[in-house]
Design an enzyme around this catalytic site. Sequence first.
Site, PDB file in Angstrom:
ATOM      1  N   ASP A  56       0.833  -1.210   0.000  1.00 51.39           N
ATOM      2  CA  ASP A  56       0.000   0.000   0.000  1.00 51.39           C
ATOM      3  C   ASP A  56       0.868   1.260   0.000  1.00 51.39           C
ATOM      4  O   ASP A  56       0.349   2.374  -0.057  1.00 51.39           O
ATOM      5  CB  ASP A  56      -1.010  -0.017   1.157  1.00 51.39           C
ATOM      6  CG  ASP A  56      -0.359   0.011   2.529  1.00 51.39           C
ATOM      7  OD1 ASP A  56       0.888  -0.094   2.608  1.00 51.39           O
ATOM      8  OD2 ASP A  56      -1.091   0.140   3.533  1.00 51.39           O
ATOM      9  N   SER A  57       2.202   1.078  -0.003  1.00 53.49           N
ATOM     10  CA  SER A  57       3.090   2.223  -0.234  1.00 53.49           C
ATOM     11  C   SER A  57       2.792   2.844  -1.597  1.00 53.49           C
ATOM     12  O   SER A  57       3.233   3.948  -1.896  1.00 53.49           O
ATOM     13  CB  SER A  57       4.563   1.801  -0.150  1.00 53.49           C
ATOM     14  OG  SER A  57       4.806   0.662  -0.948  1.00 53.49           O
ATOM     15  N   ASP A  95      -0.888  -6.249   0.378  1.00 50.12           N
ATOM     16  CA  ASP A  95      -1.279  -5.541   1.603  1.00 50.12           C
ATOM     17  C   ASP A  95      -2.788  -5.435   1.738  1.00 50.12           C
ATOM     18  O   ASP A  95      -3.490  -5.089   0.773  1.00 50.12           O
ATOM     19  CB  ASP A  95      -0.729  -4.107   1.561  1.00 50.12           C
ATOM     20  CG  ASP A  95       0.560  -3.960   2.340  1.00 50.12           C
ATOM     21  OD1 ASP A  95       0.790  -4.735   3.291  1.00 50.12           O
ATOM     22  OD2 ASP A  95       1.336  -3.055   1.992  1.00 50.12           O
ATOM     23  N   LYS A 124      -0.758  -9.346   3.875  1.00 47.47           N
ATOM     24  CA  LYS A 124      -0.007  -8.714   4.970  1.00 47.47           C
ATOM     25  C   LYS A 124      -0.922  -7.705   5.654  1.00 47.47           C
ATOM     26  O   LYS A 124      -1.637  -6.964   4.968  1.00 47.47           O
ATOM     27  CB  LYS A 124       1.251  -8.026   4.429  1.00 47.47           C
ATOM     28  CG  LYS A 124       1.994  -7.216   5.487  1.00 47.47           C
ATOM     29  CD  LYS A 124       3.390  -6.851   5.052  1.00 47.47           C
ATOM     30  CE  LYS A 124       3.520  -5.630   4.181  1.00 47.47           C
ATOM     31  NZ  LYS A 124       3.035  -4.369   4.787  1.00 47.47           N
ATOM     32  N   GLU A 126      -1.007  -4.804   9.023  1.00 49.00           N
ATOM     33  CA  GLU A 126      -0.308  -4.113  10.104  1.00 49.00           C
ATOM     34  C   GLU A 126      -0.952  -4.577  11.407  1.00 49.00           C
ATOM     35  O   GLU A 126      -2.168  -4.456  11.584  1.00 49.00           O
ATOM     36  CB  GLU A 126      -0.390  -2.599   9.880  1.00 49.00           C
ATOM     37  CG  GLU A 126       0.350  -2.217   8.616  1.00 49.00           C
ATOM     38  CD  GLU A 126       0.444  -0.725   8.347  1.00 49.00           C
ATOM     39  OE1 GLU A 126       0.110   0.085   9.239  1.00 49.00           O
ATOM     40  OE2 GLU A 126       0.868  -0.376   7.227  1.00 49.00           O
ATOM     41  N   GLU A 193       9.268  -3.196  10.679  1.00 50.73           N
ATOM     42  CA  GLU A 193       9.655  -1.937  10.025  1.00 50.73           C
ATOM     43  C   GLU A 193      10.204  -0.952  11.043  1.00 50.73           C
ATOM     44  O   GLU A 193       9.559  -0.662  12.066  1.00 50.73           O
ATOM     45  CB  GLU A 193       8.432  -1.333   9.296  1.00 50.73           C
ATOM     46  CG  GLU A 193       8.751   0.018   8.645  1.00 50.73           C
ATOM     47  CD  GLU A 193       7.732   0.489   7.628  1.00 50.73           C
ATOM     48  OE1 GLU A 193       6.763  -0.234   7.361  1.00 50.73           O
ATOM     49  OE2 GLU A 193       7.944   1.601   7.098  1.00 50.73           O
TER      50      GLU A 193
HETATM   51  O1  KIV Z   1       3.578  -1.087   1.559  1.00 54.46           O
HETATM   52  C1  KIV Z   1       4.788  -1.281   1.677  1.00 54.46           C
HETATM   53  O2  KIV Z   1       5.599  -0.965   0.804  1.00 54.46           O
HETATM   54  C2  KIV Z   1       5.279  -1.893   2.900  1.00 54.46           C
HETATM   55  C3  KIV Z   1       6.760  -1.895   3.074  1.00 54.46           C
HETATM   56  C4  KIV Z   1       7.155  -0.711   3.852  1.00 54.46           C
HETATM   57  C5  KIV Z   1       7.234  -3.142   3.667  1.00 54.46           C
HETATM   58  O3  KIV Z   1       4.525  -2.341   3.722  1.00 54.46           O
END
Ligand code: KIV
Length: 275
Positions: A56-57, A95, A124, A126, A193
Site C-alpha cells: 500500500d506504499s 497488503d 499482509k 499491520e 519496520e
Molecule cells: O507497503 C509497503 O511498501 C510496505 C513496506 C514498507 C514493507 O509495507
Amino acid sequence: MYTQLQQRESDRPPVTLTTLSQMRAAGEKIACLTAYDASFAALIDAAGVDVVLAGDSLGMVIQGHDTTVPVTMDQMVYHSKAVSRGLRRAMLMADLPFMSFATPEVALTNSVRLMQEGGARMVKLESGGAQLEIVEFLARHDIAVCAHLGLKPQSVHKTGGFRVQGRDDEAAKHMLAQARSLESAGADMLLLECIPASLGKAITEGTHVPVIGIGAGPDTDGQILVLYDILDITTGRKPRFVRNFMNGAGDNASAIARYVDAVKSRAYPAPEHCF
Ligand code: KIV
C-alpha cells in the site's frame, strides 16, 4: 492438476512458504521488494527476488499521497492483479489497506479478494495485540498471513508520525511478546519496520517463522525495500535504511540484481542503514 507448479519454469520452481522456511533454516537471506505493475514485476522476478509485495506504499509512490491511509481495497486488487501477471517464480504478497481488516469477517472477505482477484498468495496486515483474533481467523481459513510490526504507516495519524519504534526496553519487550503471540495465532511470516537492529535480532531469534526487515537491522531472515527507493525515483528525504542501488548500475534490471546480490551476500544492510 497442480498446473501452477507445472506451467512455471522447472529450474525456477515457484517460491512457497516451505521454500521460505527452508531458506530461514539454511541461513539463506530472503530478498523481497515491492512492485505495483506487471513490467517491474517481471524485471524483479527475473532478478531472483523471492517475495514481491504489492504494497500500500503505492499510495505514496504512485498516487502521491503523504501516507498510505487513502489507499482502497479496489486499488490494492487492481495493482496486485497487475503485479501477479508479471511473476513466474516469486511469491506474491499483497497488503490489506487501511480499515480493510477492521473485523475478522471483513478481513476474510478482503483477503479472499486479494487472492482470488489479485492473485496474491499471502496477505499482509499491520498488526498488534488488537489483530490477534484476525490473524487467527485468517489462519483458520488457510490464508497465509504476514504480520507487520514496528512502524505501522497506516497508524501514523494516531502514533504521531514516521518514527523508529521499540527504542526503549519496555517497548522492545512488548513488541517481542506481540511477535510471539502473532506467531502463535497463526502468522506465517513477520515483517518488522523501522526498529533497532538489536530488537530485529531478538524477534528473529525469539520466533520460528521467517522474519523480514525494513530498517530492522542485518539479522532478520530477509530484507524488503520499496522499489522506487532502490531505483532512486522517490524524491525528498529518504529514511536511513534506504540505499540507492542505481548508483553504478546501468539500468533498472542491473540495479534490482545488485539489490538481490547485496541482500543474499549480507552486504545490505550495512551499519549506516540500521538504528
Ligand atoms: O507497503 C509497503 O511498501 C510496505 C513496506 C514498507 C514493507 O509495507
